[in-house]
Design an enzyme around this catalytic site. Structure first.
Site, PDB file in Angstrom:
ATOM      1  N   ASN A   1      -7.111   8.235  -3.050  1.00  0.00           N
ATOM      2  CA  ASN A   1      -5.680   8.325  -2.807  1.00  0.00           C
ATOM      3  C   ASN A   1      -5.364   9.716  -2.238  1.00  0.00           C
ATOM      4  O   ASN A   1      -5.510  10.710  -2.946  1.00  0.00           O
ATOM      5  CB  ASN A   1      -4.948   8.082  -4.136  1.00  0.00           C
ATOM      6  CG  ASN A   1      -3.443   8.148  -4.008  1.00  0.00           C
ATOM      7  OD1 ASN A   1      -2.908   8.562  -2.981  1.00  0.00           O
ATOM      8  ND2 ASN A   1      -2.752   7.755  -5.059  1.00  0.00           N
TER       9      ASN A   1
ATOM     10  N   HIS B   1      -0.256   1.667   1.197  1.00  0.00           N
ATOM     11  CA  HIS B   1      -0.696   2.917   0.562  1.00  0.00           C
ATOM     12  C   HIS B   1      -2.028   2.659  -0.137  1.00  0.00           C
ATOM     13  O   HIS B   1      -2.215   1.620  -0.766  1.00  0.00           O
ATOM     14  CB  HIS B   1       0.353   3.381  -0.440  1.00  0.00           C
ATOM     15  CG  HIS B   1      -0.066   4.596  -1.207  1.00  0.00           C
ATOM     16  ND1 HIS B   1      -0.610   5.701  -0.583  1.00  0.00           N
ATOM     17  CD2 HIS B   1      -0.054   4.881  -2.542  1.00  0.00           C
ATOM     18  CE1 HIS B   1      -0.891   6.609  -1.507  1.00  0.00           C
ATOM     19  NE2 HIS B   1      -0.578   6.131  -2.696  1.00  0.00           N
TER      20      HIS B   1
ATOM     21  N   CYS C   1       3.640  10.100  -1.885  1.00  0.00           N
ATOM     22  CA  CYS C   1       2.859   9.135  -1.088  1.00  0.00           C
ATOM     23  C   CYS C   1       3.722   8.392  -0.068  1.00  0.00           C
ATOM     24  O   CYS C   1       3.196   7.775   0.850  1.00  0.00           O
ATOM     25  CB  CYS C   1       2.179   8.122  -1.990  1.00  0.00           C
ATOM     26  SG  CYS C   1       1.280   8.884  -3.334  1.00  0.00           S
TER      27      CYS C   1
HETATM   28  O1  UT7 Z   1      -0.205   7.204  -5.300  1.00  0.00           O
HETATM   29  C1  UT7 Z   1       0.915   6.995  -6.111  1.00  0.00           C
HETATM   30  C2  UT7 Z   1       0.870   5.690  -6.755  1.00  0.00           C
HETATM   31  N1  UT7 Z   1      -0.222   5.636  -7.695  1.00  0.00           N
HETATM   32  C3  UT7 Z   1      -0.612   4.466  -8.124  1.00  0.00           C
HETATM   33  O2  UT7 Z   1      -0.104   3.487  -7.665  1.00  0.00           O
HETATM   34  C4  UT7 Z   1      -1.661   4.416  -9.219  1.00  0.00           C
HETATM   35  C5  UT7 Z   1      -1.301   3.315 -10.194  1.00  0.00           C
HETATM   36  N2  UT7 Z   1      -2.177   3.197 -11.342  1.00  0.00           N
HETATM   37  C6  UT7 Z   1      -3.494   2.865 -11.267  1.00  0.00           C
HETATM   38  O3  UT7 Z   1      -4.041   2.746 -10.195  1.00  0.00           O
HETATM   39  C7  UT7 Z   1      -4.220   2.565 -12.548  1.00  0.00           C
HETATM   40  O4  UT7 Z   1      -3.298   2.490 -13.624  1.00  0.00           O
HETATM   41  C8  UT7 Z   1      -5.338   3.601 -12.905  1.00  0.00           C
HETATM   42  C9  UT7 Z   1      -6.492   3.458 -11.949  1.00  0.00           C
HETATM   43  C10 UT7 Z   1      -4.762   5.003 -12.836  1.00  0.00           C
HETATM   44  C11 UT7 Z   1      -5.869   3.337 -14.313  1.00  0.00           C
HETATM   45  O5  UT7 Z   1      -6.324   1.992 -14.439  1.00  0.00           O
HETATM   46  P1  UT7 Z   1      -5.866   1.094 -15.671  1.00  0.00           P
HETATM   47  O6  UT7 Z   1      -6.533  -0.200 -15.535  1.00  0.00           O
HETATM   48  O7  UT7 Z   1      -4.362   1.111 -15.705  1.00  0.00           O
HETATM   49  O8  UT7 Z   1      -6.507   1.871 -16.880  1.00  0.00           O
HETATM   50  P2  UT7 Z   1      -5.806   2.519 -18.154  1.00  0.00           P
HETATM   51  O9  UT7 Z   1      -5.088   3.760 -17.758  1.00  0.00           O
HETATM   52  O10 UT7 Z   1      -5.048   1.479 -18.903  1.00  0.00           O
HETATM   53  O11 UT7 Z   1      -7.075   2.901 -19.005  1.00  0.00           O
HETATM   54  C12 UT7 Z   1      -7.935   1.889 -19.550  1.00  0.00           C
HETATM   55  C13 UT7 Z   1      -9.027   2.578 -20.323  1.00  0.00           C
HETATM   56  C14 UT7 Z   1      -8.510   3.621 -21.317  1.00  0.00           C
HETATM   57  O12 UT7 Z   1      -9.320   3.593 -22.436  1.00  0.00           O
HETATM   58  P3  UT7 Z   1      -8.852   2.822 -23.792  1.00  0.00           P
HETATM   59  O13 UT7 Z   1      -7.574   3.496 -24.168  1.00  0.00           O
HETATM   60  O14 UT7 Z   1      -8.666   1.402 -23.377  1.00  0.00           O
HETATM   61  O15 UT7 Z   1      -9.990   3.067 -24.704  1.00  0.00           O
HETATM   62  C15 UT7 Z   1      -8.694   4.910 -20.577  1.00  0.00           C
HETATM   63  O16 UT7 Z   1      -8.865   6.019 -21.458  1.00  0.00           O
HETATM   64  O17 UT7 Z   1      -9.884   3.294 -19.416  1.00  0.00           O
HETATM   65  C16 UT7 Z   1      -9.973   4.643 -19.829  1.00  0.00           C
HETATM   66  N3  UT7 Z   1     -10.135   5.478 -18.643  1.00  0.00           N
HETATM   67  C17 UT7 Z   1     -11.314   5.734 -18.094  1.00  0.00           C
HETATM   68  N4  UT7 Z   1     -12.564   5.379 -18.442  1.00  0.00           N
HETATM   69  C18 UT7 Z   1     -13.571   5.810 -17.643  1.00  0.00           C
HETATM   70  C19 UT7 Z   1      -9.161   6.065 -17.912  1.00  0.00           C
HETATM   71  N5  UT7 Z   1      -9.716   6.722 -16.893  1.00  0.00           N
HETATM   72  C20 UT7 Z   1     -11.042   6.525 -16.971  1.00  0.00           C
HETATM   73  C21 UT7 Z   1     -12.125   6.939 -16.188  1.00  0.00           C
HETATM   74  N6  UT7 Z   1     -13.375   6.546 -16.568  1.00  0.00           N
HETATM   75  N7  UT7 Z   1     -11.985   7.702 -15.090  1.00  0.00           N
END
Ligand code: UT7
Length: 337
Positions: A294, A264, A123
């Site tokens: 993204n 970004h 990115c």
């Molecule tokens: O481009 C390069 C740089 N990239 C970035 O900067 C991305 C950085 N990271 C992020 O943007 C975020 O971490 C994400 C959008 C990828 C994820 O958001 P989050 O708030 O960190 O969620 P998480 O990974 O902690 O997941 C929270 C919950 C989990 O469930 P439990 O374990 O709490 O039951 C996940 O399994 O949300 C669940 N989950 C989803 N639920 C519905 C993860 N993906 C999804 C989904 N739909 N698509």
């Protein structure tokens, strides 16, 4: 000599003479994804800010999107393809492992006098390309450069993994850089950094020499993007804030001098956190990830073009671009437009 002095004392100042972008026609909505994997529009919008993304057609490659974006940037810059001296394509989804996607772009543009190569900085690639070409122009090696961020991330997405497939999209953005006349704007300061200790946080494990393409590896989803989202999130906020602060300081600017921050486009919560830490009000931060998701190296390039063409800033105003991605990598640029 301080970094600020060395950037300002180069023989030639370098300006952004034109921008362009292209996104494929096909829109993939959150609702469509929710019909395929266990997710919802509500989760995607509240956790990321993304509402839809673009998906390239089957026969539409990274170089095709790059070429469309490049033509628009060249047109705005008033530069003929045959006069382009340098083409750098930033991509992690090249048409082929070799030759470089930039070579296909050179061919399709008819930019027959250009030197062309790719860089791989995920990115952050577009701003890596900006810093490299700015230095090559300011040192007198080239008079102009066409820099492009282009990605077909849909080709390296695991469409069964809800933690990643909702995030990514396809597209391309481009900019023409050239020697600036004294009355014109210029790229005032640039910064880039890498932390190779954190390669495991965001990667495509297979497809290279470490994990070759075999049907077993493909079936195990080893040639698609994987990410430890929460970890990446923390690093993204901290590194982008630091990189932006460095270029703001080197360009002798203050938060109130910045007409537009173009970050970004990965997650609206990351963008809001950076705006907050830089003390730049949200209305001066450009966001289009709701439409495109993204798009890795393309994201900041598409955003720059849309901000430019919609009048988010004017000639003579200051803008700051800041990016973050796999590597981990990060970069920033402060520009007087
Ligand atoms: O481009 C390069 C740089 N990239 C970035 O900067 C991305 C950085 N990271 C992020 O943007 C975020 O971490 C994400 C959008 C990828 C994820 O958001 P989050 O708030 O960190 O969620 P998480 O990974 O902690 O997941 C929270 C919950 C989990 O469930 P439990 O374990 O709490 O039951 C996940 O399994 O949300 C669940 N989950 C989803 N639920 C519905 C993860 N993906 C999804 C989904 N739909 N698509």
């Amino acid at each position: 000599m301080s970094r600020r002095m060395s950037e300002l004392s180069s023989p030639y100042q370098v300006c952004v003479a034109g921008t362009g972008s292209y996104v494929p026609e096909r829109i993939l909505t959150n609702e469509e994804l929710a019909a395929k994997v266990d997710t919802s529009d509500e989760w995607i919008v509240t956790r990321t800010g993304i509402k839809e993304r673009r998906i390239a057609a089957e026969g539409e490659f990274t170089s095709h999107m790059a070429t469309h974006a490049a033509r628009r940037a060249l047109e705005q810059a008033g530069l003929a393809a045959e006069d382009v001296e340098l083409i750098i394509v930033a991509t992690i989804t090249p048409d082929t492992p070799t030759p470089a996607t930039a070579c296909y772009v050179q061919q399709s543009l008819g930019a027959n006098h250009a030197v062309a190569f790719d860089i791989s900085a995920a990115c952050s690639g577009f701003l890596y390309a900006m810093k490299i070409s700015k230095r090559l122009i300011s040192d007198g090696a080239f008079k102009n450069a066409l820099i492009i961020g282009a990605e077909k991330l849909s080709a390296v997405t695991n469409w069964e993994d809800r933690t990643t497939c909702v995030l990514f999209g396809d597209g391309a953005g481009a900019a023409v850089l050239r020697r600036a006349e004294p009355h014109e704007g210029s790229i005032l300061a640039t910064e880039m950094g890498t932390d190779g200790n954190l390669t495991h946080l965001l990667n495509i494990p297979g497809g290279g020499t470490a994990c070759p393409i075999t049907s077993a590896n493909v079936n195990d989803h080893l040639v698609t993007l994987t990410m430890m989202g929460k970890e990446v999130f923390k690093h993204a906020v901290n590194r982008m804030k630091e990189a932006a602060e460095k270029v703001i300081d080197r360009a002798d600017l203050k938060a109130e001098d910045i007409a537009c921050v173009i970050p970004h486009q990965a997650n609206l919560r990351i963008i809001d956190a950076i705006a907050d830490r830089l003390a730049v009000p949200n209305e001066r931060v450009f966001v289009n990830l709701d439409k495109y998701g993204n798009t890795s190296a393309a994201a900041v390039a598409i955003a720059l073009d849309e901000a430019n063409r919609t009048g988010a800033f004017k000639r003579g105003e200051h803008i700051v671009l800041v990016v973050f991605g796999a590597g981990l990598t990060w970069a920033a640029a402060a520009i007087r437009w």
